[in-house]
Scaffold this motif. Sequence first.
Motif, short mmCIF file in Angstrom:
data_model
loop_
_atom_site.label_atom_id
_atom_site.label_comp_id
_atom_site.label_asym_id
_atom_site.label_seq_id
_atom_site.Cartn_x
_atom_site.Cartn_y
_atom_site.Cartn_z
N UNK A 113 -72.74 -17.01 -4.35
CA UNK A 113 -72.06 -17.94 -3.45
C UNK A 113 -70.58 -17.63 -3.33
N UNK A 114 -70.06 -16.74 -4.21
CA UNK A 114 -68.65 -16.37 -4.17
C UNK A 114 -68.46 -15.02 -3.50
N UNK A 115 -69.31 -14.06 -3.86
CA UNK A 115 -69.17 -12.69 -3.34
C UNK A 115 -70.39 -12.32 -2.50
N UNK A 116 -70.19 -11.42 -1.51
CA UNK A 116 -71.34 -10.91 -0.74
C UNK A 116 -72.32 -10.18 -1.63
N UNK A 117 -73.55 -10.05 -1.16
CA UNK A 117 -74.61 -9.44 -1.96
C UNK A 117 -74.28 -8.00 -2.34
#
Length: 588
Positions: A113-117
Amino acid sequence: MSSQDGQRDNSTEQLAAEIGLDAEVDRLYTTDFDAQRTRGREETIGLMGGRPGSSPDYALSRRSRYARILEIISIVRKYDILHGLTPRTLRSLLEELGPTFVKAGQILSMRSEILPKSFCDELAKLRTEVTPMSLEVVLDTLRAEYDVELEQIFSVIEEKPLGSASVAQVHRARLVTGEPVAIKVQRPNVRAVMAQDIQIMRSLARHAKRVMGSDQVLDVKSVVEELWQSFREETDFIVEARALAEFRRNNAECAFVTCPKPYPGLCTRHVVVMEYIEGTPISRTHTLVEDGYDLKEIGVKLVDNYASQMLDDGFFHADPHPGNVVISDGKIVYLDLGLMGRLSAHDRRALADMVFAVGDLDTPRLKDGLLRFSVATDATVDHAQLLSDLDAVVQDFGTATLADLDLSQFLNAIITLARRSGIELPGSVTMLARSLVTLEGTVDDLLADESIVHIIALHIASDISPLDEGRREVEQYTREMRLASHGLLRAASQAPLAMDMLTRGQLRVNMDIPGSKDPIADFSHAFDRLTLGIVIAGLFIGSSVIYFAGMKPLLFGIPIMGFVGFVVAFILGVWLFLDIMRESRRGR
């Protein structure tokens, strides 16, 4: 145990005695856990350097602190982060910054939820793909730990590491007594580097508190202190060896969960020697399916056992990411027990109540569980507002299907709400919250249509027998009766004084209503309005009776007294309505 195993154990004990470690380790292993954790190393670090009496392991000073800050700035400038970072360069940056930042990257890899996959996938490599130490460095570290030649302890130490993490590196080896083992070797100077980084973070936290003020939602200082505490335990390998032994005891009767067996006589603060277990990482789902395993069964058993760790044993693996869990011979094997969490019996009961409260949409019970969990509660806690806020949390998360429940958001909402309400939660709660979020990411590919909250709730329900439920009800009833009886006795003891003051006219009642500066005046004003409303209603009713009775004298065929009553009632009603509207606007 077979006779061969018994001979090997005896041989290992003799080996430990020969190298002079068994007496020291036996003493360490028989002391209380908490005492061992602080034994001989009450090390603390100041903001500008080491305090008197701090551990020589760290050798912190003002000069080394500033040198480390300059080093961090130099590395950050090298990667030119102002012009953007790719997933690979971010991983390289964290690796070069050192073990503290690698640990931060490992945590971020589980926070989609903080960084892209793409960033999460790349940072996940920090768990096992950190740049390894050379074999020579590993051997030098081992030689510094033992008083005899390594050849008298290990017959083989493989050059290629099994894994290389931020704090330590693991190599496969074989003892001279024949047992295959895994050697976990701590990186040289890692304690000093991490302590220095946390020291810098403490300084930043102090300045951040000045900027953010006392009303900040996130207590930065407490987060840094929690990191410091976990660092101390994770880098003391004697603690990890004890954790391995305790975890095996707790799960001795569980047929499908275990961990490597430690060799206490060969473990030191910087080296752990443990049983070598070869298995398939839980993240390799295709391999597990090919080997005939049922992924859902693995996921359910993993979560159910984790619930047992939390709620039955009170001793849980605090970092259950995919790299720390493998499947071997039909068993779930936990690796890397350097970071473990503990929950007291009181905290375990409170946690179970909170789980059921959310499922039953029972906000008061959730509030009670949260307050029981706290280590300190602000005396000014607004319980009405807390209930209202928890109502919103329960409505947002309690009504969602278990498959759709976002556990990380739910736990973050509870922790944020507690901090905002002046409720201080123990460090074990934030550790538990982070562990559950990590576990959720670990089983994500195993339990496509299940929720770990649902499995934990079933575990709790299955463990509570009717007898246990009855015992808990009796305990709660006894506790509430005890509190009520003491309250009545205290009230009775004050009754003579109250009566004496009443007869002398000295008894006063202090009333405080939130949002009201003068409660008595407000009540008087309300009663005045009520009285006026009754008068207006009486005028309307009386005028209506006079009108239908046709009482004389008449004016244009309307009784004069009835007409006057209607006019007066109308004027008073309009005035009352306007007064209410004006006060309502003032309140807004």
